[in-house]
Design a protein around this motif. Structure first.
Motif, PDB file in Angstrom:
ATOM      1  N   SER A 151     -27.503 -45.955   8.460  1.00  0.00           N
ATOM      2  CA  SER A 151     -27.108 -44.566   8.687  1.00  0.00           C
ATOM      3  C   SER A 151     -28.102 -43.600   8.044  1.00  0.00           C
ATOM      4  CB  SER A 151     -25.701 -44.315   8.124  1.00  0.00           C
ATOM      5  OG  SER A 151     -24.736 -45.105   8.779  1.00  0.00           O
ATOM      6  N   VAL A 152     -28.581 -43.953   6.857  1.00  0.00           N
ATOM      7  CA  VAL A 152     -29.565 -43.125   6.164  1.00  0.00           C
ATOM      8  C   VAL A 152     -30.861 -43.066   6.960  1.00  0.00           C
ATOM      9  CG1 VAL A 152     -31.030 -42.998   4.121  1.00  0.00           C
ATOM     10  CG2 VAL A 152     -28.599 -43.480   3.869  1.00  0.00           C
ATOM     11  N   ILE A 153     -31.322 -44.224   7.446  1.00  0.00           N
ATOM     12  CA  ILE A 153     -32.552 -44.269   8.241  1.00  0.00           C
ATOM     13  C   ILE A 153     -32.397 -43.474   9.530  1.00  0.00           C
ATOM     14  CG2 ILE A 153     -34.122 -45.788   9.510  1.00  0.00           C
ATOM     15  CD1 ILE A 153     -33.547 -47.936   7.430  1.00  0.00           C
ATOM     16  N   THR A 154     -31.221 -43.568  10.141  1.00  0.00           N
ATOM     17  CA  THR A 154     -30.955 -42.808  11.357  1.00  0.00           C
ATOM     18  C   THR A 154     -31.045 -41.309  11.106  1.00  0.00           C
ATOM     19  OG1 THR A 154     -29.486 -44.550  12.174  1.00  0.00           O
ATOM     20  CG2 THR A 154     -29.280 -42.385  13.198  1.00  0.00           C
ATOM     21  N   ALA A 155     -30.493 -40.870   9.967  1.00  0.00           N
ATOM     22  CA  ALA A 155     -30.580 -39.450   9.609  1.00  0.00           C
ATOM     23  C   ALA A 155     -32.030 -39.029   9.400  1.00  0.00           C
ATOM     24  CB  ALA A 155     -29.757 -39.178   8.349  1.00  0.00           C
ATOM     25  N   GLY A 156     -32.803 -39.898   8.759  1.00  0.00           N
ATOM     26  CA  GLY A 156     -34.211 -39.600   8.545  1.00  0.00           C
ATOM     27  C   GLY A 156     -34.988 -39.524   9.852  1.00  0.00           C
ATOM     28  N   PHE A 157     -34.703 -40.457  10.755  1.00  0.00           N
ATOM     29  CA  PHE A 157     -35.380 -40.444  12.052  1.00  0.00           C
ATOM     30  C   PHE A 157     -35.014 -39.194  12.848  1.00  0.00           C
ATOM     31  CE2 PHE A 157     -35.238 -41.420  16.629  1.00  0.00           C
ATOM     32  CZ  PHE A 157     -36.577 -41.698  16.851  1.00  0.00           C
ATOM     33  N   GLY A 158     -33.743 -38.808  12.786  1.00  0.00           N
ATOM     34  CA  GLY A 158     -33.314 -37.600  13.481  1.00  0.00           C
ATOM     35  C   GLY A 158     -34.022 -36.364  12.951  1.00  0.00           C
ATOM     36  N   ARG A 159     -34.235 -36.337  11.628  1.00  0.00           N
ATOM     37  CA  ARG A 159     -34.969 -35.210  11.034  1.00  0.00           C
ATOM     38  C   ARG A 159     -36.417 -35.207  11.503  1.00  0.00           C
ATOM     39  NH1 ARG A 159     -36.904 -31.324  10.110  1.00  0.00           N
ATOM     40  NH2 ARG A 159     -36.947 -30.004   8.253  1.00  0.00           N
ATOM     41  N   ALA A 160     -37.003 -36.391  11.606  1.00  0.00           N
ATOM     42  CA  ALA A 160     -38.410 -36.484  11.996  1.00  0.00           C
ATOM     43  C   ALA A 160     -38.620 -36.066  13.446  1.00  0.00           C
ATOM     44  CB  ALA A 160     -38.930 -37.904  11.768  1.00  0.00           C
TER      45      ALA A 160
END
Length: 222
Positions: A151-160
């Motif tokens: 979930s954390v990685i998904t949030a980071g990817f969405g930000r990118a």
């Protein structure tokens, strides 16, 4: 949805390089930020030290840092007069990856600490009691907290993938070189070409939908 995407790619096949570069830059920056953010985040989550609260305050501040400020800092570092100017990275995908990685890192780091802190400590104690070494303990924490981490990685990817300000500054929005989906939308909107801007917007929505669908299915399997 997939039929729509097939028709879209057939109609707007000239946009494929833009989509491909956007995914390449976003995935690469999210990967780099995840490696650094997860490693440091798990370390901070497991240890108590004097400046821990200060570190978390700084991380929370950087999570809301304006992207244009990151873009300005990276621009100054990579410009000809900057300390890294000799590498010639300005206005290239590499510069965009650097800026996005800097934006995503505090998000990955901060969310990792807050989401796994309690569970990570319990897992560490269990591993120590079983005689596990540090490497095995680290891998066990990642395995047991994989849903939170994903979930954390998904949030980071969405930000990118949604970033526009910083990548516009350090990438220059150069056609066939540094133009990505967000900068393309900004460009076409400014030119009044709303049809293509909206089309790319649907692609962004589809990617977000796809990532969240994968996450949801993984959670259901658990």
């Amino acid at each position: 949805m997939f039929e729509f995407m097939r028709e879209f790619l057939t109609t707007y096949n000239d946009l494929l390089p833009v989509i491909a570069l956007s995914l390449k830059v976003s995935v690469t920056s999210a990967f780099i930020a995840s490696i650094l953010g997860l490693t440091s985040g798990i370390f901070v989550a497991l240890h108590e030290f004097k400046l821990k609260k200060t570190v978390m305050r700084v991380a929370n501040t950087l999570m809301s840092l304006p992207p244009v400020l990151i873009g300005l800092l990276v621009y100054m570092m990579l410009s000809r007069k900057g300390p890294l100017g000799s590498f010639g990275l300005l206005f290239s995908p590499s510069a965009m990856i650097v800026s996005q990685s800097l934006l995503v890192f505090p998000i990955i780091f901060g969310l990792t600490v807050t989401s796994i802190q309690e569970a990570a400590k319990d897992i560490e104690l269990t591993c120590i009691s079983l005689g596990a070494d540090k490497k095995s303990t680290f891998m066990t924490i990642i395995s047991e907290c994989r849903l939170q981490i994903f979930s954390v990685i998904t949030a980071g990817f969405g930000r990118a993938i949604s970033e526009v300000g910083a990548v516009m500054m350090v990438g220059g929005n150069i056609k066939d070189k540094t133009r990505v989906m967000t900068t393309y939308i900004a460009l076409e909107t400014g030119k009044g070409n709303f049809e293509e801007a909206v089309a790319i917007g649907f692609v962004l929505l589809f990617i977000s939908f796809l990532v969240n669908t994968i996450l949801y299915r993984m959670q259901r399997r658990e």
